[in-house]
Design a protein around this motif. Structure first.
Motif, short mmCIF file in Angstrom:
data_model
loop_
_atom_site.label_atom_id
_atom_site.label_comp_id
_atom_site.label_asym_id
_atom_site.label_seq_id
_atom_site.Cartn_x
_atom_site.Cartn_y
_atom_site.Cartn_z
N GLY A 80 0.84 -1.31 0.07
CA GLY A 80 -0.18 0.17 0.03
C GLY A 80 0.91 1.22 0.03
O GLY A 80 1.82 1.49 -0.87
N HIS A 81 0.58 2.34 0.94
CA HIS A 81 1.36 3.17 1.07
C HIS A 81 2.48 3.13 2.06
O HIS A 81 3.21 4.28 2.34
CB HIS A 81 0.59 4.40 1.32
N ALA A 82 2.83 2.03 2.73
CA ALA A 82 3.94 1.86 3.58
C ALA A 82 5.32 2.17 2.83
O ALA A 82 5.50 1.57 1.96
CB ALA A 82 3.53 0.31 4.26
N SER A 83 6.10 2.79 3.69
CA SER A 83 7.26 3.11 3.09
C SER A 83 8.29 3.38 4.11
O SER A 83 8.05 3.73 5.15
CB SER A 83 7.16 4.52 2.38
N GLY A 84 9.72 3.11 3.70
CA GLY A 84 10.68 3.48 4.79
C GLY A 84 10.64 4.77 4.95
O GLY A 84 11.25 5.34 6.18
N PHE A 85 10.11 5.82 4.27
CA PHE A 85 10.10 7.09 4.90
C PHE A 85 9.49 7.58 5.88
O PHE A 85 9.77 8.35 6.71
CB PHE A 85 9.41 7.78 3.50
N PHE A 104 14.52 6.08 11.94
CA PHE A 104 15.26 6.58 11.01
C PHE A 104 15.08 8.13 11.17
O PHE A 104 15.98 8.92 10.98
CB PHE A 104 15.08 6.31 9.43
N ARG A 105 14.16 8.79 11.21
CA ARG A 105 13.89 10.16 11.34
C ARG A 105 14.43 10.61 12.55
O ARG A 105 15.31 11.50 12.52
CB ARG A 105 12.26 10.50 11.38
N GLU A 106 14.39 9.82 13.75
CA GLU A 106 15.10 10.24 14.88
C GLU A 106 16.47 10.33 14.84
O GLU A 106 17.12 11.25 15.24
CB GLU A 106 14.55 9.24 15.92
N LEU A 107 17.08 9.27 14.19
CA LEU A 107 18.55 9.33 13.86
C LEU A 107 18.86 10.37 13.07
O LEU A 107 19.84 11.01 13.39
CB LEU A 107 18.69 7.79 13.03
N GLU A 108 18.24 10.99 12.17
CA GLU A 108 18.45 12.08 11.31
C GLU A 108 18.63 13.10 12.09
O GLU A 108 19.60 14.01 12.06
CB GLU A 108 17.59 12.04 9.97
N PHE A 109 17.56 13.18 12.81
CA PHE A 109 17.64 14.47 13.90
C PHE A 109 18.74 14.71 14.64
O PHE A 109 19.13 15.73 15.09
CB PHE A 109 16.49 14.70 14.73
N LEU A 110 19.10 13.11 15.25
CA LEU A 110 20.35 13.19 16.26
C LEU A 110 21.48 13.49 15.47
O LEU A 110 22.36 14.28 16.38
CB LEU A 110 20.41 11.72 16.66
N ALA A 131 9.00 19.44 8.37
CA ALA A 131 7.74 18.93 7.56
C ALA A 131 7.68 17.43 7.61
O ALA A 131 6.53 17.00 7.39
CB ALA A 131 8.00 19.58 6.21
N CYS A 132 8.84 16.80 8.27
CA CYS A 132 8.65 15.51 8.12
C CYS A 132 7.80 14.88 9.30
O CYS A 132 7.44 13.66 9.27
CB CYS A 132 10.06 14.61 8.62
N LEU A 133 7.27 15.71 10.17
CA LEU A 133 6.64 15.47 11.38
C LEU A 133 5.33 15.21 10.81
O LEU A 133 4.35 14.58 11.66
CB LEU A 133 6.55 16.48 12.54
N ARG A 188 7.67 12.19 20.42
CA ARG A 188 8.82 11.92 20.56
C ARG A 188 9.90 12.59 19.43
O ARG A 188 10.89 13.07 19.67
CB ARG A 188 9.12 10.32 20.51
N LEU A 189 9.23 12.38 18.25
CA LEU A 189 10.19 13.31 17.16
C LEU A 189 10.17 14.82 17.36
O LEU A 189 11.23 15.19 16.88
CB LEU A 189 9.70 12.74 15.90
N ASP A 190 9.15 15.10 17.98
CA ASP A 190 9.31 16.57 18.11
C ASP A 190 10.06 17.14 19.18
O ASP A 190 11.18 18.09 19.06
CB ASP A 190 7.81 17.29 18.63
N ARG A 191 10.45 16.19 20.43
CA ARG A 191 11.44 16.39 21.06
C ARG A 191 12.84 16.28 20.63
O ARG A 191 13.77 17.16 20.91
CB ARG A 191 11.30 15.43 22.29
N ALA A 192 13.14 15.44 19.79
CA ALA A 192 14.15 15.37 18.92
C ALA A 192 14.46 16.37 18.18
O ALA A 192 15.84 17.05 18.16
CB ALA A 192 14.14 13.70 18.32
N LEU A 193 13.53 16.87 17.20
CA LEU A 193 13.72 17.97 16.48
C LEU A 193 14.20 19.19 17.24
O LEU A 193 15.12 20.06 16.65
CB LEU A 193 12.40 18.36 15.73
N ASN A 194 13.60 19.35 18.39
CA ASN A 194 13.83 20.46 19.14
C ASN A 194 15.05 20.40 20.24
O ASN A 194 15.10 21.34 21.30
CB ASN A 194 12.67 21.04 19.76
N SER A 195 15.84 19.33 19.96
CA SER A 195 17.08 19.17 20.95
C SER A 195 18.40 19.39 19.98
O SER A 195 18.32 19.07 19.16
CB SER A 195 17.09 17.63 21.59
N PRO A 196 19.30 19.78 20.76
CA PRO A 196 20.72 19.79 20.09
C PRO A 196 21.13 18.48 19.55
O PRO A 196 20.98 17.54 20.20
CB PRO A 196 21.67 20.09 21.04
#
Length: 303
Positions: free
Chosen positions: A138-143, A148-154, A161-163, A175-183
Motif C-alpha cells: 500500500g502506502h507503507a514506506s521506509g520514509f 530513521f527520522r529520529e536518527l537523522e535529527f540526532l 515538515a517530516c513530522l 517523541r520526534l518533536d522532542r528530538a527535533l527541538n534538541s541539540p
C-alpha cells in the motif's frame, strides 16, 4: 594427496588414535537441563514475539516477502542501537566527558557497516520477484520509519515538515518533536568545545535547534586550530575524526539505498508517494557536519 596441516597447528589426536574421532559431543554434566520456572534464552530475548513478527501479507505468501520483512526489521533493530548509543554520547558531552564518546562512536561505526552490508542481501531480490508482492505494501514506506527520522535529527538533519507523516500517531509525533527541538550530537560537541575555551561563535552555542545547521566560518577556524596542533588538542581531534567516520558511513548507506532501489524498481515512484530514486539522490547533498569537511580545504601544516 596428503593433507598438510598449517604451520603452528597440530592434529589434536596422535596418529594411532585419528580413526577414533568422536562424531558426537556428549553434554557436560554441568549444563542446566531443567529450565522450568527459570529464565531461558528464548524468554530473555522474547523470541516468541520477535520471531512471530514476520507476517507476510501476500496471499498465498510470496517466498521473497519474508526476506523483505526481515531486511527492514533487522535494520530497525540496528537503528535502535545507534539511537541508544548517540543518546549516550550526547549525555557524556553535556557533562564534559569526551573520552567515553570515542568507544561509543567506534561502535556506531561498526553498526553502520552492518546496515550498509545488509543492502547486498536485499539486492538478491529481483525486480520481477518484488513486483509480485509490492502491491500489498500500500502506502507503507521506509520514509515513515520513526527511528530513521529520529536518527537523522540526532545527526543534525532537521526538517519539521517530516513530522506531518506522524500526525496520526501522537506518541511518535511527540517523541520526534522532542528530538527535533534538541541539540544534535554535533551541536553538543560544539557546545563542549565552547566550554573548553575554544572560540565557537555564540550563534552556534545557542540557537533554534529545530533548524538545520548552517556552516559558519568561525567554526571552521576552531577546527583548523585543532587540526593544526593535534598534540595539544588530541581529544577534540579524535572526536572530529570519529564524527567524520559516522557521516561518511551514513552517506555511504544512503548511496547504497539509492542504488538498491534503482536496481529493484528502477525509476518508479516510491510506495510512500515520493519520486523514488530522484528523492533519495537529493538527500545525499545534505552534509551533517559541514565544517569538518570544509576545514580540509584550508588546512596547512608546516613542520
Amino acid at each position: 594427496m596428503r593433507c598438510i596441516m598449517p604451520r603452528g597447528r597440530r592434529d589434536p589426536l596422535p596418529p594411532d588414535k585419528r580413526d577414533e574421532r568422536m562424531t558426537t559431543r556428549e553434554l557436560e554434566a554441568g549444563i542446566h537441563r531443567d529450565l522450568s520456572d527459570r529464565l531461558t534464552y528464548a524468554g530473555y530475548l522474547r523470541l516468541d514475539a520477535l520471531l512471530g513478527a514476520q507476517q507476510p501479507l501476500s496471499d498465498p505468501p510470496h517466498h521473497d516477502e519474508m526476506l523483505f520483512i526481515i531486511q527492514h526489521q533487522t535494520s530497525e533493530l540496528w537503528m535502535k542501537l545507534i539511537i541508544h548509543e548517540l543518546d549516550a554520547a550526547r549525555a557524556h558531552l553535556r557533562e564534559d566527558r569526551l573520552e567515553p564518546c570515542f568507544k561509543i562512536l567506534a561502535r556506531v561505526k561498526q553498526v553502520q557497516l552492518q546496515l550498509f552490508n545488509q543492502w547486498s542481501v536485499l539486492e538478491t531480490l529481483t525486480p520481477s520477484e518484488y513486483a509480485q508482492f509490492r502491491g500489498v505494501l500500500g502506502h507503507a514506506s521506509g520514509f515513515q520509519s520513526r527511528q530513521f527520522r529520529e536518527l537523522e535529527f540526532l545527526l543534525g538533519n532537521k526538517d519539521a515538515a517530516c513530522l506531518t507523516v506522524f500526525e496520526h500517531d501522537e506518541p511518535t509525533w511527540e517523541r520526534l518533536d522532542r528530538a527535533l527541538n534538541s541539540p544534535s550530537i554535533y551541536d553538543e560537541f560544539l557546545r563542549y568545545l565552547h566550554r573548553q575555551g575554544h572560540p565557537v561563535p555564540a550563534e552556534r552555542v545557542e540557537r533554534d535547534w529545530s533548524e538545520n545547521y548552517e556552516q559558519h566560518p568561525g567554526v571552521v577556524a576552531v577546527f583548523k586550530t585543532v587540526y593544526e596542533d593535534t598534540r595539544r588538542h588530541w581529544a577534540a581531534y579524535d572526536m572530529c575524526e570519529k564524527l567524520v567516520d559516522v557521516e561518511e558511513n551514513f552517506q555511504l548507506w544512503r548511496f547504497r539505498h539509492l542504488k538498491t532501489v534503482e536496481r529493484v524498481i528502477g525509476y518508479k515512484p516510491g510506495t510512500g508517494g515520493s519520486s523514488g530514486v530522484a528523492f533519495l539522490r537529493k538527500a545525499m547533498d545534505f552534509p551533517l557536519f559541514p565544517e569538518l569537511s570544509d576545514l580540509r580545504t584550508y588546512l596547512s601544516i608546516d613542520h
